[in-house]
Design an enzyme around this catalytic site. Structure first.
Site, mmCIF file in Angstrom:
data_model
loop_
_atom_site.group_PDB
_atom_site.id
_atom_site.type_symbol
_atom_site.label_atom_id
_atom_site.label_comp_id
_atom_site.label_asym_id
_atom_site.label_seq_id
_atom_site.Cartn_x
_atom_site.Cartn_y
_atom_site.Cartn_z
ATOM 1 N N GLU A 173 51.071 -41.878 16.073
ATOM 2 C CA GLU A 173 51.577 -40.668 16.732
ATOM 3 C C GLU A 173 50.613 -40.257 17.836
ATOM 4 O OE1 GLU A 173 53.496 -38.312 12.963
ATOM 5 O OE2 GLU A 173 52.283 -37.165 14.366
ATOM 6 N N ASP A 184 50.110 -25.506 15.482
ATOM 7 C CA ASP A 184 48.901 -26.264 15.182
ATOM 8 C C ASP A 184 47.734 -25.367 14.812
ATOM 9 O OD1 ASP A 184 49.404 -29.156 15.530
ATOM 10 O OD2 ASP A 184 50.098 -28.515 17.505
ATOM 11 N N TYR A 233 60.103 -36.655 8.789
ATOM 12 C CA TYR A 233 58.724 -36.164 8.721
ATOM 13 C C TYR A 233 58.732 -34.955 7.800
ATOM 14 C CZ TYR A 233 54.063 -34.832 10.521
ATOM 15 O OH TYR A 233 52.741 -34.521 10.657
#
Lengths: 417, 273
Positions: free
Chosen positions: B49, B60, B175
């Site tokens: 990735e 994040d 995911y």
């Protein structure tokens, strides 16, 4: 072709909606191409739950009744519509009225929305509130209702804003809120918003994210607008009482755009009412140090919605600049982006210097110290009022009071306090 | 068959799970991150990735926020990221490359143009954090046309009513965001994973990768015992960050340290089952 005609199909609002500019958003939370729900999957179920909870509350007369009670006896509504005689004489032109949102409890329009959302959060059983704040007005309003209802409260505020809005930081802490200074980026409202979203995604089970402006994922832009529309609804009635007709021009400052959306929305379907949103031009629209998202931005996706954003060619978000911490944001609510594209609302800019001059003008002529945010609206009034006839009825939204800004203003005027 | 499907099929035949390391493009500079990217398959990466730096990475944690900032400071842009993938493809035709990031840089590039250029550069799949299936209409068409997989995220909050819709529009792999939170913070317990996976398996036949909060070889091994792949991001970036000099520049230690950590993770993943 009127704006109403063109909006129905060309801009993508569902054709099944009534032929009104007040019918948006569509079921996907879109105003034309703007709005939507651009959030991480973790948050998506929460945003959908909020949408359903808000729809249920809106349809429940008991919710309205409860909100009206708090708006009247706690917030202090209705706020007056004040005829600004000396400012009118000084500028020589339009008859200037001020919608006195600075007289609300906590000193700004922010409590209108916060009161609505806190009642909703309680209905949803949430025990912890997080919010972002720029100038601190939304943070103070949020901390206030959390004190009122005994809820845990965490406020994210950019470190730069913590520094330039110390009185509000102290107020929030007195009210029992935890104030987190956000040091990422330039330490302003955009960074506070990022950090509040990180908190929300981490504490999804018990936490309610109390957004302070008409931006973010659907249903926030709609919900905040609905709660702020009390400003415009009252203005309509009060102007009828004062002058027997609707106003001709309404001017309001825009950061995220909640005070402007609140006063504009009830007038969207009245074509005779000219609506003007004043963005913070900062050091000048083309100085590279501005917060004028509509005038100098391009459509993009940030903080849950598609809207006009200040950004570079690569889609990286620019830092905004404004003397006013409350307008220092590189985006704007999606409904404003749509209203700009269809031409229903005019968007203009006022610089830091113009706002400072208007701040002093208003204080000197009316004995009202306006927030620097509202001073941007006043700055544009100072430009257009002299060009308008004395029969023109102009309303300017005084979205907040300026006590919090006296240190900033003093510094700019070279005065040490 | 796409590169991603081929790789998962091959690993299934070998009876082992996949290790998916992550790096942020241009962190701390273009040349170092390209060298790291090129060395990752040799150190045990099965898929890779690449994080596309964004100014406002609101999903994040601090580690990836700082990496994004370093990448942007070093001149990262979508054009540079695609250039990096094309350079990687000059001598690796097999390792799947997935770009992970936020929607706005793609919007700015143009959805269709981006998908075409990304596929041409050798990108295989996209993970776009702030694009739930409901908002994917502008990108899905061009992505399918270009042969790019759109990898959907599933979270612990994704309820049963929603899960079939999310998985139904996915391709490549799923995911699974194993915690509610931002990257690089908490780690899901094996009980939590054990509870989550059957629900996912019932909703999709695609391989499932577990990400968010996997730091150690043991955690990576646990992830591939429960699912098909383990994504490790913040732990590798923290090592990279720790190897930089005071000005944030790469040192001779940077690549060896990150790659040694990657090898340890790979060994654990390969001997997990």
């Amino acid at each position: 072709m009127s704006a109403a005609d063109s909006s129905g199909t060309e801009r993508g609002v569902a054709e099944t909606l009534p032929n009104s500019l007040r019918a948006g958003p569509d079921p996907r939370g879109r105003f034309g191409i703007f709005g939507g729900r651009f959030v991480a999957e973790t948050l998506m179920p929460l945003v959908l739950e909020l949408d359903a909870a808000y729809a249920a509350a809106k349809a429940d007369p008991a919710f309205r009744k409860e909100l009206d009670y708090y708006l009247k006896d706690y917030v202090g509504r209705p706020s007056p519509l004040w005829f600004a005689r000396r400012l009118t004489e000084e500028l020589g032109g339009a008859r200037i009225y001020m919608k006195r949102e600075e007289l609300n409890h906590t000193g700004s329009h922010k409590l209108n929305n916060v009161m609505g959302q806190i009642l909703l959060a309680r209905r949803m059983g949430r025990s912890r509130i997080v919010a972002e704040t720029g100038a601190g007005q939304h943070g103070v309003a949020t901390a206030t209702v959390c004190a009122l209802f005994g809820l845990k409260c965490t406020i994210y505020m950019g470190a730069t804003d913590v520094e330039r809005q110390k009185p509000n930081v102290f107020r929030m802490r007195l009210l029992g809120a935890e104030v987190v200074a956000v040091t990422s980026g330039a330490g302003t409202l955009k960074d506070a918003m990022n950090e509040a979203m990180r908190d929300w995604v981490t504490n999804v089970r018990d936490t309610y994210f109390l957004v302070g402006t008409v931006a973010g994922p659907h249903p926030y832009p709609q919900m905040v607008r609905d709660f702020q529309s009390v400003i415009g609804d009252e203005t309509r009635v009060q102007m009828q009482e004062a002058e027997g007709r609707l106003p001709d021009v309404i001017v309001a400052a825009i950061g995220g755009g909640s005070n402007a959306m609140g006063i504009f929305h009830p007038f969207l379907d009245d074509p005779s009412v000219r609506l003007v949103g004043v963005e913070a031009a900062g050091r000048g629209l083309d100085s590279g140090e501005t917060a004028a998202s509509i005038l100098r931005g391009r459509p993009g996706v940030l903080h849950g919605n598609r809207t006009y954003l200040l950004q570079d060619e690569d889609g990286q978000i620019d830092e905004a600049h404004s003397i006013s911490a409350g307008l220092d944001y590189p985006g704007i609510g999606p409904e404003h982006s749509w209203l700009a594209d269809i031409g229903r609302v005019e968007y203009v800019g006022a610089t830091d210097d113009q706002a400072l001059a208007a701040f002093q003008l208003c204080t000197r002529t009316e004995g009202i110290i306006p927030a620097l945010e509202a001073a941007h609206a006043l700055a544009h009034v100072a430009v257009i009022a002299p060009t308008l006839s004395p029969e023109t009825l102009l309303v300017v939204n005084i979205s907040g009071r300026g006590d919090k800004d006296i240190f900033t203003v003093a510094a700019h005027l070279g005065v040490t306090l | 068959m796409s590169r991603i499907a081929r790789r998962f099929a091959a690993l299934k035949a070998q009876g082992r799970g996949a290790l998916i390391p992550y790096l942020q493009a241009c962190d701390p500079d273009y040349d170092t991150s390209l060298a790291l990217l090129r060395a990752m398959p040799g150190a045990g990466a099965d898929l890779i990735e690449i994080g596309v730096p964004f100014s406002d990475p609101s999903a994040d944690g601090p580690t990836i926020q700082l990496a994004a900032r370093r990448g942007l400071k070093a001149g990262a842009s979508m054009v540079r990221v695609l250039e990096m993938v094309a350079r990687f493809r000059e001598d690796d035709a097999d390792t799947p490359i997935i770009l992970m990031g936020y929607l706005n840089p793609i919007e700015a590039y143009g959805h269709a143009r981006f998908c075409a250029d990304a596929a041409r550069a050798g990108v295989d799949g996209l993970i776009i954090v702030d694009m739930p299936p409901e908002e994917a209409d502008l990108l899905d068409g061009p992505a399918v046309e270009a042969g790019l997989d759109i990898i959907r995220l599933v979270a612990p909050t994704t309820d049963d009513a929603r899960l079939p819709m999310v998985c139904g529009s996915a391709s490549g792999f799923i995911y699974y965001v194993s915690i509610t939170g931002v990257t690089g913070t908490r780690t899901a317990s094996s009980d939590e994973l054990a509870a989550a996976l059957p629900r996912l398996r019932a909703a999709t036949d695609l391989p499932v990768a577990i990400g968010f909060g996997i730091r150690s070889p043991e955690q990576a091994a646990a992830a591939v015992r429960a699912a098909d792949a383990a994504v490790v991001a913040s732990a590798l970036i923290a090592t990279l960050e720790d190897s930089l000099d005071e000005e944030g520049r790469a040192t001779p230690d940077t690549l060896p340290r990150v790659l040694a950590q990657l090898s340890d993770l790979a060994k654990a993943v390969r001997s997990a089952r």
